[in-house]
Structure formats: C-alpha cells, structure tokens
Design an enzyme around this catalytic site. Structure first.
Site, PDB file in Angstrom:
ATOM      1  N   ARG A  54       0.813  -1.215   0.000  1.00 34.70           N
ATOM      2  CA  ARG A  54       0.000   0.000   0.000  1.00 34.70           C
ATOM      3  C   ARG A  54       0.849   1.269   0.000  1.00 34.70           C
ATOM      4  O   ARG A  54       0.417   2.315  -0.472  1.00 34.70           O
ATOM      5  CB  ARG A  54      -0.931  -0.008   1.208  1.00 34.70           C
ATOM      6  CG  ARG A  54      -2.083   0.965   1.092  1.00 34.70           C
ATOM      7  CD  ARG A  54      -3.127   0.733   2.184  1.00 34.70           C
ATOM      8  NE  ARG A  54      -2.575   0.899   3.500  1.00 34.70           N
ATOM      9  CZ  ARG A  54      -2.799   0.076   4.536  1.00 34.70           C
ATOM     10  NH1 ARG A  54      -3.559  -0.982   4.400  1.00 34.70           N
ATOM     11  NH2 ARG A  54      -2.233   0.307   5.706  1.00 34.70           N
ATOM     12  N   TYR A 107     -13.250  21.718 -11.031  1.00 37.18           N
ATOM     13  CA  TYR A 107     -13.750  20.405 -11.482  1.00 37.18           C
ATOM     14  C   TYR A 107     -14.931  19.979 -10.591  1.00 37.18           C
ATOM     15  O   TYR A 107     -14.803  19.967  -9.360  1.00 37.18           O
ATOM     16  CB  TYR A 107     -12.577  19.428 -11.388  1.00 37.18           C
ATOM     17  CG  TYR A 107     -12.876  17.997 -11.721  1.00 37.18           C
ATOM     18  CD1 TYR A 107     -13.295  17.627 -13.001  1.00 37.18           C
ATOM     19  CD2 TYR A 107     -12.707  16.999 -10.779  1.00 37.18           C
ATOM     20  CE1 TYR A 107     -13.541  16.304 -13.317  1.00 37.18           C
ATOM     21  CE2 TYR A 107     -12.941  15.656 -11.079  1.00 37.18           C
ATOM     22  CZ  TYR A 107     -13.367  15.327 -12.344  1.00 37.18           C
ATOM     23  OH  TYR A 107     -13.601  14.008 -12.651  1.00 37.18           O
ATOM     24  N   ASP A 179      -4.786  22.257  -8.902  1.00 41.13           N
ATOM     25  CA  ASP A 179      -5.090  21.173  -9.836  1.00 41.13           C
ATOM     26  C   ASP A 179      -4.451  21.592 -11.166  1.00 41.13           C
ATOM     27  O   ASP A 179      -4.920  22.509 -11.836  1.00 41.13           O
ATOM     28  CB  ASP A 179      -6.611  20.998  -9.963  1.00 41.13           C
ATOM     29  CG  ASP A 179      -6.992  19.813 -10.859  1.00 41.13           C
ATOM     30  OD1 ASP A 179      -6.206  19.472 -11.760  1.00 41.13           O
ATOM     31  OD2 ASP A 179      -8.085  19.258 -10.660  1.00 41.13           O
ATOM     32  N   LYS A 204      -5.472  11.553 -17.189  1.00 41.88           N
ATOM     33  CA  LYS A 204      -5.620  12.324 -18.412  1.00 41.88           C
ATOM     34  C   LYS A 204      -4.347  12.218 -19.272  1.00 41.88           C
ATOM     35  O   LYS A 204      -4.103  11.195 -19.845  1.00 41.88           O
ATOM     36  CB  LYS A 204      -5.965  13.778 -18.067  1.00 41.88           C
ATOM     37  CG  LYS A 204      -7.137  13.896 -17.059  1.00 41.88           C
ATOM     38  CD  LYS A 204      -8.483  13.527 -17.677  1.00 41.88           C
ATOM     39  CE  LYS A 204      -9.595  13.311 -16.645  1.00 41.88           C
ATOM     40  NZ  LYS A 204      -9.921  14.449 -15.824  1.00 41.88           N
TER      41      LYS A 204
END
Ligand SMILES: *Cc1c(COP(=O)(O)O)cnc(C)c1O
Length: 386
Positions: A54, A107, A179, A204
């Site tokens: 993890r 967003y 962002d 993206k």
C-alpha cells in the site's frame, strides 16, 4: 536538463532492474523481511523503501520520482485516481474549524467533495471568482488554511493569476493547492510559481491512452511527510499496473502534448470562423480574456477547450453530437482520441453567462483535417435540425 530530456530520464534506474529500460510491474502486498531487526529498522522510517504494497513498490517509486522531477516539486505521492489526489491533499491539510477558499470554476467532483464530506467534517468552503487575482486577499480569514486553484478552470477555461494568489495566501499563512491537470507538468510549472501542493489527474495526459485511473500529489519538502501520512492513513494506494501505465505514458508526454496543442488550435481556429459559434474558450487564442496571463505563465496549451454555440434546441445539439464519426461522447480526456461532451456549468460565486449551449472538445491525435470535416458535417446536421 531541458524538459524533453527530463521526461526521458526522470525516475529511471536501469542498473537496479538488470538493465531493463522500464521497471517491471511489481505486484506486491506483503513484503518479507530477513530478520526481526530488519523489520524493526524499516518501521523507523515508514515511507522509505519497500515495506508494504500500500505504501508503494519500486514501480510506484519510479513513477513518483519522475512526476516530482517534472512538476519541479520535492516528492510525489501516487493515488488511485485524480479525485483521490485532490481529496487526499485537502484532507491532509485541513481540520475541523478550518476555512477553504475554492475556485468557482473547479472540477465538479471537487466541488461535490467540499459541499458534502468537508462540510460534514466541519470545514467551511467559500467559492471565489476565478478572475479574483490579488483580490483574494479580502476573502482570506484568520482560519483560512488552503486556497485551491485550478487554471484554466474546468469547462470554462478561465486563467487564474497564480502568482498574485500565491502572494496573498502566503502573506496570511495559507497554503496554495493547485489542480494542474490541464497543462500537465509540461506546460505549467506549479512550484516555480509558488504553489505548495500540485495535483495531477494522471488519468488524463500522463497515462494518455484512456486505459487507467491514476493521480499524483506533489509537494514541497516541508509538506511531503504530512500529506503522505494522511494519504497512507486513508489507504489511497495506486494499483501496480496503473502506476506502470502512468510511467509508460509519461515518456511520450512531450511529443503527444505538442501535437494535441497544434491540432487543438487548428480545430479551435476553424470553429471560431463558424457562424454557429458564439465564442471559443481557449486561452491560447489571442482574443481569449485569459490570453495575457496564459502567455505570461504557461509554456503551452493542451488539446482541451470549450465552445459556446449560438442558442439551439437540445434536438439540434444532439444532431451535431450523435452523428460524429471521430469524436467519442464520454467523460475524461487526455487520451489519443478525440472526445466531445455537453458542459453543465455550475457557479455560486461568479457570473457565467452563455446564451447557447457550451460543449467541451478534446482534440486527439487524429489528423485535424478529418476532425474539422467531421465537425463541419455535424454543424450542417445541427442547422437542418434547428
Ligand atoms: C478528470 C479530472 C480530475 C479527476 O481525475 P480522475 O482520475 O478522473 O479521478 C481532476 N481534475 C480535473 C481538472 C480533471 O479534469
């Protein structure tokens, strides 16, 4: 090292991988230790080295090292999606009673997170006009801990004055989280502009092939451990395959993004000349209101922009969109293929006026002449259905 050379070299250590150019996909949950002493030693620095799946494997670390180098930050943290990177960064830096300044053109799912989870945990969000610039100063309160910026804004593409906002935030002891997905680390350098934490929806342009969900949080040296500790506490781990795909995609980011930029501008300029179009929302176009700031702070534009059409019926808009051959209709962007989607714009702190519908285009790596011909037929269908 120039950016394109850095894209090729960042995070690469073939000598640690039997000379292989790319690291393998390490699939691991358990990491075994040779002795009790080694196990104890590893727990002294919980996020250094390979300890538990993890917290990352050599594949994750290579990807994180590459992203940090490109963004110009200290270190990066890979997360399971772009949204997880945003929520991870915000929850790491905010506590009950704190105040968050959030850009109104953010967003959509980021807004939803602030209005639901953050509110429930006692963190107040105030939305602000993306064009506020140094005027952010008057919105900062004594308990404002974070100013969140996204530039250009989602769907509407306003360019923010990041240095002015950073200056005001820092003067009041608040951090700036950005962002930076639209520009990618290639076309905007967040840390050179004073940002403290930069988030990428690596889904993206970094992954670049529409086949993986991935996010990154890159921070300054002072903030890394704090953010990493919170993200680890939430269990936001990026998958092994996804991390590998992110690293693989990153190597061609420069070549792809320049093509997205060139083709995007060709399509945007053509659309600008069309009678069905009111305006194009693309900061690299000289008559865009954000052009001067974009030119000052960015070194390029990606292939994502908005188009405001003259008023048309929903049926006519559907006639345009539904018959397109080269544009997929779907969420996300940044892959090699072109996409189109109607934009639903939400505003609570600034005016957004559009008479007609706004659509968002992602221009892929197809020949732009084919895309233009496809859109031309689409506009013709729209006119007939009007
Ligand atoms: C898509 C997107 C995100 C979220 O990324 P996911 O990987 O889909 O969770 C965040 N910010 C912006 C600007 C985006 O376009």
């Amino acid at each position: 090292m120039k950016k394109d050379t850095l894209i090729v070299h960042a995070g690469r250590h073939p000598e640690q991988q039997h000379g292989a150019v790319n690291p393998p996909v390490y699939r691991a949950s358990t990491i075994t230790f040779p002795s009790m002493a080694a196990l104890e030693e590893s727990s002294k620095a919980p996020f250094e080295g390979v300890r538990y799946g993890r917290f990352g494997t050599p594949t994750t670390f290579a990807f994180e090292e590459a992203v940090a180098a490109l963004e110009g930050g200290w270190r990066s943290i890979a997360t399971s999606s772009g949204l997880a990177a945003i929520t991870g960064a915000l929850t790491a830096l905010l506590s009950a009673g704190d105040h968050l300044l959030m850009v109104d053109s953010v967003y959509g799912p980021t807004r939803k997170f602030c209005d639901s989870v953050l509110r429930r945990f006692g963190i107040e969000t105030t939305y602000y006009d993306p064009l506020v610039g140094a005027g952010i100063n008057s919105l900062i309160r004594t308990n404002t801990k974070v100013v969140f910026v996204e530039s250009p804004g989602s769907l509407t593409f306003e360019v923010q004055d990041i240095p002015a906002i950073v200056e005001a935030a820092h003067r009041h002891g608040a951090l700036v989280v950005m962002d930076n997905t639209w520009a990618s680390p290639l076309f905007f350098q967040p840390f050179a502009h004073g940002v403290d934490v930069s988030v990428q929806a690596a889904t993206k342009y970094i992954v670049g092939h529409s086949d993986a969900m991935l996010g990154t949080i890159t921070t300054t040296e002072e903030l890394w451990l704090k953010v990493k500790t919170a993200v680890a506490a939430f269990g936001y781990a990026a998958g092994s395959e996804e991390t590998y795909l992110g690293l693989r995609g990153l190597r061609t980011l420069g070549a792809r993004l320049r093509q997205h930029q060139e083709s995007g501008l060709a399509v945007a300029r053509w659309l600008q000349s069309r009678p069905e179009v009111t305006r194009i929302l693309h900061p690299a176009l000289p008559d865009d209101p954000g052009h001067a700031l974009w030119e000052r702070d960015f070194s390029g534009a990606s292939g994502l922009f908005g188009v405001e059409l003259k008023p048309v019926s929903k049926t006519a808009l559907a006639a345009l969109i539904d018959g397109l051959e080269h544009f997929g209709l779907g969420y996300s962007w940044g892959g090699f293929e072109s996409l189109i989607i109607p934009a639903h714009i939400q505003r609570t702190a600034s005016n957004w006026k559009a008479e007609g519908p706004v659509i968002r285009l992602h221009i892929g790596l197809e020949d732009p002449q084919d895309l233009i011909a496809d859109l031309e037929k689409g506009l013709e269908r729209m006119r007939k259905a009007s």
